[in-house]
Design a protein around this motif. Structure first.
Motif, PDB file in Angstrom:
ATOM      1  N   ARG A  26       0.831  -1.196   0.000  1.00  0.00           N
ATOM      2  CA  ARG A  26       0.000   0.000   0.000  1.00  0.00           C
ATOM      3  C   ARG A  26       0.875   1.260   0.000  1.00  0.00           C
ATOM      4  O   ARG A  26       1.425   1.635   1.034  1.00  0.00           O
ATOM      5  N   PRO A  27       0.988   1.950  -1.151  1.00  0.00           N
ATOM      6  CA  PRO A  27       1.653   3.252  -1.134  1.00  0.00           C
ATOM      7  C   PRO A  27       0.694   4.304  -0.557  1.00  0.00           C
ATOM      8  O   PRO A  27      -0.484   4.309  -0.890  1.00  0.00           O
ATOM      9  N   VAL A  28       1.213   5.169   0.303  1.00  0.00           N
ATOM     10  CA  VAL A  28       0.390   6.187   0.963  1.00  0.00           C
ATOM     11  C   VAL A  28       0.933   7.564   0.584  1.00  0.00           C
ATOM     12  O   VAL A  28       2.101   7.865   0.799  1.00  0.00           O
ATOM     13  N   CYS A  29       0.048   8.396   0.015  1.00  0.00           N
ATOM     14  CA  CYS A  29       0.426   9.748  -0.416  1.00  0.00           C
ATOM     15  C   CYS A  29       0.293  10.730   0.748  1.00  0.00           C
ATOM     16  O   CYS A  29      -0.409  10.475   1.722  1.00  0.00           O
ATOM     17  N   ARG A  30       0.911  11.886   0.599  1.00  0.00           N
ATOM     18  CA  ARG A  30       0.808  12.907   1.655  1.00  0.00           C
ATOM     19  C   ARG A  30      -0.597  13.481   1.752  1.00  0.00           C
ATOM     20  O   ARG A  30      -0.988  14.017   2.775  1.00  0.00           O
ATOM     21  N   CYS A  31      -1.404  13.349   0.681  1.00  0.00           N
ATOM     22  CA  CYS A  31      -2.792  13.809   0.728  1.00  0.00           C
ATOM     23  C   CYS A  31      -3.680  12.837   1.488  1.00  0.00           C
ATOM     24  O   CYS A  31      -4.840  13.125   1.768  1.00  0.00           O
ATOM     25  N   GLY A  32      -3.146  11.638   1.815  1.00  0.00           N
ATOM     26  CA  GLY A  32      -3.895  10.641   2.554  1.00  0.00           C
ATOM     27  C   GLY A  32      -4.450   9.529   1.681  1.00  0.00           C
ATOM     28  O   GLY A  32      -4.943   8.531   2.195  1.00  0.00           O
ATOM     29  N   PRO A  56      12.164   0.754  -0.473  1.00  0.00           N
ATOM     30  CA  PRO A  56      12.462   2.181  -0.630  1.00  0.00           C
ATOM     31  C   PRO A  56      12.545   2.613  -2.104  1.00  0.00           C
ATOM     32  O   PRO A  56      12.137   3.724  -2.444  1.00  0.00           O
ATOM     33  N   GLU A  57      13.038   1.740  -2.977  1.00  0.00           N
ATOM     34  CA  GLU A  57      13.128   2.064  -4.393  1.00  0.00           C
ATOM     35  C   GLU A  57      11.786   1.900  -5.097  1.00  0.00           C
ATOM     36  O   GLU A  57      11.520   2.556  -6.097  1.00  0.00           O
ATOM     37  N   VAL A  58      10.934   1.023  -4.578  1.00  0.00           N
ATOM     38  CA  VAL A  58       9.601   0.827  -5.147  1.00  0.00           C
ATOM     39  C   VAL A  58       8.799   2.117  -5.044  1.00  0.00           C
ATOM     40  O   VAL A  58       8.037   2.476  -5.936  1.00  0.00           O
ATOM     41  N   ARG A  59       9.000   2.834  -3.960  1.00  0.00           N
ATOM     42  CA  ARG A  59       8.286   4.095  -3.732  1.00  0.00           C
ATOM     43  C   ARG A  59       8.486   5.073  -4.881  1.00  0.00           C
ATOM     44  O   ARG A  59       7.579   5.817  -5.251  1.00  0.00           O
ATOM     45  N   CYS A  60       9.646   5.063  -5.495  1.00  0.00           N
ATOM     46  CA  CYS A  60       9.956   5.992  -6.588  1.00  0.00           C
ATOM     47  C   CYS A  60       9.217   5.650  -7.883  1.00  0.00           C
ATOM     48  O   CYS A  60       9.199   6.471  -8.803  1.00  0.00           O
ATOM     49  N   ARG A  61       8.612   4.486  -7.977  1.00  0.00           N
ATOM     50  CA  ARG A  61       7.888   4.076  -9.184  1.00  0.00           C
ATOM     51  C   ARG A  61       6.395   4.374  -9.106  1.00  0.00           C
ATOM     52  O   ARG A  61       5.690   4.236 -10.096  1.00  0.00           O
ATOM     53  N   PHE A  62       5.902   4.769  -7.939  1.00  0.00           N
ATOM     54  CA  PHE A  62       4.489   5.082  -7.755  1.00  0.00           C
ATOM     55  C   PHE A  62       4.267   6.590  -7.781  1.00  0.00           C
ATOM     56  O   PHE A  62       5.168   7.363  -7.470  1.00  0.00           O
ATOM     57  N   TRP A  63       3.055   6.985  -8.124  1.00  0.00           N
ATOM     58  CA  TRP A  63       2.623   8.370  -7.985  1.00  0.00           C
ATOM     59  C   TRP A  63       1.133   8.384  -7.724  1.00  0.00           C
ATOM     60  O   TRP A  63       0.420   7.451  -8.063  1.00  0.00           O
ATOM     61  N   CYS A  64       0.663   9.424  -7.063  1.00  0.00           N
ATOM     62  CA  CYS A  64      -0.726   9.519  -6.611  1.00  0.00           C
ATOM     63  C   CYS A  64      -1.621  10.007  -7.746  1.00  0.00           C
ATOM     64  O   CYS A  64      -1.403  11.084  -8.309  1.00  0.00           O
ATOM     65  N   MET A  68      -2.373  13.879  -9.046  1.00  0.00           N
ATOM     66  CA  MET A  68      -2.138  14.114 -10.468  1.00  0.00           C
ATOM     67  C   MET A  68      -3.340  14.823 -11.099  1.00  0.00           C
ATOM     68  O   MET A  68      -3.177  15.718 -11.921  1.00  0.00           O
ATOM     69  N   ALA A  69      -4.547  14.441 -10.690  1.00  0.00           N
ATOM     70  CA  ALA A  69      -5.749  15.068 -11.224  1.00  0.00           C
ATOM     71  C   ALA A  69      -5.880  16.520 -10.759  1.00  0.00           C
ATOM     72  O   ALA A  69      -6.309  17.382 -11.529  1.00  0.00           O
ATOM     73  N   GLY A  70      -5.494  16.782  -9.529  1.00  0.00           N
ATOM     74  CA  GLY A  70      -5.644  18.132  -8.989  1.00  0.00           C
ATOM     75  C   GLY A  70      -4.479  19.060  -9.288  1.00  0.00           C
ATOM     76  O   GLY A  70      -4.670  20.207  -9.693  1.00  0.00           O
ATOM     77  N   LEU A  71      -3.256  18.588  -9.106  1.00  0.00           N
ATOM     78  CA  LEU A  71      -2.064  19.428  -9.245  1.00  0.00           C
ATOM     79  C   LEU A  71      -1.417  19.354 -10.633  1.00  0.00           C
ATOM     80  O   LEU A  71      -0.546  20.152 -10.952  1.00  0.00           O
ATOM     81  N   ARG A  72      -1.804  18.365 -11.413  1.00  0.00           N
ATOM     82  CA  ARG A  72      -1.221  18.127 -12.745  1.00  0.00           C
ATOM     83  C   ARG A  72       0.277  17.856 -12.690  1.00  0.00           C
ATOM     84  O   ARG A  72       1.030  18.248 -13.567  1.00  0.00           O
ATOM     85  N   GLN A  73       0.707  17.193 -11.613  1.00  0.00           N
ATOM     86  CA  GLN A  73       2.096  16.754 -11.515  1.00  0.00           C
ATOM     87  C   GLN A  73       2.155  15.478 -10.689  1.00  0.00           C
ATOM     88  O   GLN A  73       1.290  15.221  -9.867  1.00  0.00           O
ATOM     89  N   LYS A  74       3.170  14.685 -10.944  1.00  0.00           N
ATOM     90  CA  LYS A  74       3.314  13.434 -10.224  1.00  0.00           C
ATOM     91  C   LYS A  74       3.818  13.702  -8.812  1.00  0.00           C
ATOM     92  O   LYS A  74       4.816  14.378  -8.626  1.00  0.00           O
ATOM     93  N   VAL A  75       3.102  13.160  -7.842  1.00  0.00           N
ATOM     94  CA  VAL A  75       3.483  13.286  -6.440  1.00  0.00           C
ATOM     95  C   VAL A  75       3.780  11.877  -5.935  1.00  0.00           C
ATOM     96  O   VAL A  75       2.922  11.000  -5.979  1.00  0.00           O
ATOM     97  N   ARG A  76       5.005  11.662  -5.485  1.00  0.00           N
ATOM     98  CA  ARG A  76       5.426  10.349  -5.005  1.00  0.00           C
ATOM     99  C   ARG A  76       4.847  10.080  -3.620  1.00  0.00           C
ATOM    100  O   ARG A  76       4.635  11.006  -2.827  1.00  0.00           O
ATOM    101  N   PRO A  77       4.592   8.824  -3.287  1.00  0.00           N
ATOM    102  CA  PRO A  77       4.059   8.507  -1.957  1.00  0.00           C
ATOM    103  C   PRO A  77       5.068   8.796  -0.849  1.00  0.00           C
ATOM    104  O   PRO A  77       6.278   8.759  -1.073  1.00  0.00           O
ATOM    105  N   VAL A  78       4.547   9.082   0.318  1.00  0.00           N
ATOM    106  CA  VAL A  78       5.377   9.366   1.478  1.00  0.00           C
ATOM    107  C   VAL A  78       6.008   8.080   2.003  1.00  0.00           C
ATOM    108  O   VAL A  78       7.161   8.059   2.409  1.00  0.00           O
ATOM    109  N   ARG A  79       5.234   6.990   1.974  1.00  0.00           N
ATOM    110  CA  ARG A  79       5.739   5.713   2.484  1.00  0.00           C
ATOM    111  C   ARG A  79       5.042   4.559   1.761  1.00  0.00           C
ATOM    112  O   ARG A  79       3.993   4.726   1.155  1.00  0.00           O
ATOM    113  N   ILE A  80       5.663   3.403   1.880  1.00  0.00           N
ATOM    114  CA  ILE A  80       5.088   2.155   1.371  1.00  0.00           C
ATOM    115  C   ILE A  80       4.821   1.263   2.578  1.00  0.00           C
ATOM    116  O   ILE A  80       5.717   0.998   3.367  1.00  0.00           O
ATOM    117  N   GLU A  81       3.574   0.843   2.730  1.00  0.00           N
ATOM    118  CA  GLU A  81       3.203  -0.029   3.838  1.00  0.00           C
ATOM    119  C   GLU A  81       2.862  -1.402   3.287  1.00  0.00           C
ATOM    120  O   GLU A  81       2.486  -1.549   2.126  1.00  0.00           O
TER     121      GLU A  81
END
Length: 108
Positions: A26-32, A56-64, A68-81
């Motif tokens: 479960r990747p978790v974004c800073r937006c929740g 830790p490297e898997v986290r770099c392959r995900f984005w929220c 992306m819909a709101g900010l129009r940019q890729k935001v990486r997750p804060v953590r992987i659970e």
């Protein structure tokens, strides 16, 4: 190789470990926002592309997708659970049985 936490339970350090322990990722974004992924299909996805499957490297392959819909940019997750859940929201194609058995034998 999984490590042991303070409670005496095994913690995965890679997608291979998560799949062997049958823990959803479960990747978790800073937006929740978070999404659960089946570990076997995710491991196979990374394996086919030759990507590093350490968490830790898997986290770099995900984005929220919500950010992306709101900010129009890729935001990486804060953590992987990893969690012990029965169903995952995203199920990628499973690896061939031969490939997974070969990998599980290598873990022993």
């Amino acid at each position: 190789m999984p490590r042991w936490n303070a409670a005496g339970l095994m913690e995965p350090t890679s997608l291979t470990d998560a799949a062997a322990l049958r823990l959803v990722v479960r990747p978790v974004c800073r937006c929740g926002h978070s999404m659960t992924f089946d570990p076997h299909g995710l491991w196979w996805h990374f394996q086919r592309r030759g990507w590093d499957d350490r968490l830790p490297e898997v986290r770099c392959r995900f984005w929220c997708i919500v950010c992306m819909a709101g900010l129009r940019q890729k935001v990486r997750p804060v953590r992987i659970e990893t969690a012990n859940e029965r169903s995952a929201a995203v199920v990628l194609p499973m690896p061939p049985e031969r490939e997974w058995k070969q990998q599980s034998r290598a873990l022993r």
